[in-house]
Scaffold this motif. Sequence first.
Motif, short mmCIF file in Angstrom:
data_model
loop_
_atom_site.label_atom_id
_atom_site.label_comp_id
_atom_site.label_asym_id
_atom_site.label_seq_id
_atom_site.Cartn_x
_atom_site.Cartn_y
_atom_site.Cartn_z
N PHE A 46 -23.24 -18.75 -20.49
CA PHE A 46 -23.92 -19.31 -19.32
C PHE A 46 -24.94 -18.29 -18.81
O PHE A 46 -24.89 -17.10 -19.14
N TYR A 47 -25.85 -18.78 -17.95
CA TYR A 47 -26.89 -17.94 -17.38
C TYR A 47 -26.92 -18.14 -15.87
O TYR A 47 -26.68 -19.24 -15.36
N VAL A 48 -27.22 -17.08 -15.14
CA VAL A 48 -27.36 -17.17 -13.69
C VAL A 48 -28.65 -17.91 -13.37
O VAL A 48 -29.70 -17.63 -13.96
N ASP A 49 -28.58 -18.90 -12.46
CA ASP A 49 -29.79 -19.57 -12.01
C ASP A 49 -29.85 -19.50 -10.48
O ASP A 49 -29.11 -18.75 -9.85
N ALA A 50 -30.72 -20.29 -9.87
CA ALA A 50 -30.98 -20.16 -8.43
C ALA A 50 -29.83 -20.63 -7.56
O ALA A 50 -29.80 -20.32 -6.36
N ARG A 51 -28.88 -21.37 -8.14
CA ARG A 51 -27.77 -21.88 -7.33
C ARG A 51 -26.39 -21.59 -7.93
O ARG A 51 -25.37 -21.95 -7.34
N GLY A 52 -26.36 -20.95 -9.07
CA GLY A 52 -25.06 -20.66 -9.66
C GLY A 52 -25.19 -20.28 -11.12
O GLY A 52 -25.83 -19.30 -11.47
N LEU A 53 -24.61 -21.10 -11.98
CA LEU A 53 -24.61 -20.84 -13.42
C LEU A 53 -25.06 -22.10 -14.15
O LEU A 53 -24.80 -23.22 -13.70
N THR A 54 -25.69 -21.91 -15.30
CA THR A 54 -26.14 -23.06 -16.10
C THR A 54 -25.85 -22.82 -17.57
O THR A 54 -25.85 -21.68 -18.05
N THR A 55 -25.60 -23.93 -18.28
CA THR A 55 -25.43 -23.86 -19.73
C THR A 55 -26.76 -23.76 -20.46
O THR A 55 -26.79 -23.41 -21.63
N SER A 56 -27.85 -24.11 -19.80
CA SER A 56 -29.14 -24.45 -20.41
C SER A 56 -28.96 -25.75 -21.19
O SER A 56 -27.90 -26.37 -21.16
#
Length: 313
Positions: A46-56
């Motif tokens: 996962f990756y950190v994004d502007a609101r939490g985590l994302t799988t892409s």
Amino acid sequence: MKEVWPDIPYTAWNETCSALHLYCQVIGKYRLARTPWVNHSWHATFYVDARGLTTSLIPDGPACGMEVQLDLLGHEVVVISSDGRIGRLPLLAGSVASFNRRFKTLLADMGANPECSCVPNEIPDGVPFTKDDVLRPYDAEAVARFFHALVQIDRVFKQFRTGFLGKASPVHLFWGSFDLAVTRFSGRKAPLHPGGIPALPDKITCEAYSHQVSSAGFWPGGGGVDFPAFYSYAYPAPDGFSQAGVRPDAARFDVNLGEFILPYDAVRTSPDPDGMLIEFLESSYRAAADLGGWDRHTLECATGRPLHPRPVS
């Protein structure tokens, strides 16, 4: 005003942290099942994004694109399809079995293939998701503080990553061990890893450590430390690594873990948190590289700056 580096004491939210870890495993298993293998399991993270985590983007669903976001501010799982549909699942107190069932139902309703393993990884004696009926709390405030900490750590890790020309991993979160990590490679093959990580097939561990590495990361707590901490290790660990002069003074080598550890609170309460964390990352990397005989002159470059291309002579 929120703390830039928030206080995230592990004992105060360890049960919620454990629940969040397992929810991430449920989602991570879906990404793992649908995504072609990339070296060192980088396709599963996962990756950190502007609101939490994302799988892409995951290659699945009617339009061949699904993304799963863990919104740690709005406290919901958001599933986005490339055909424009959006599904939502609230993050609440409850059981892992209930979360697994609701998540798989949401995927199926959106036309995705929810079939994947339900056995947790890297958790000794882990209970299959479908049978984990223990009711778990969800402390939304603690989760939000954890996210704000990840934002700062992700930012500094990415800055550290810019000073390396050789092969380097993205800054990404491994949902198996629940740590945010960044790894540098010397370019040389490593001895075959002995494996033995609980609930992780040895073939995966051997592939992950196929080449010589210096790896650093962050744990919120658990897994050998009962406090949030940064870590740094080398594989294979060169002779003398455990005695290396890693900075700052708050850092120490943990014999049981075989890694250098720096408490998050030492960084958080420092007059210069960014500087202290960079000092730890740089000094532990140099210890691994110097003692391991890396070609540092070829592998390193100046730290990156916005709008300044790397000069090439």
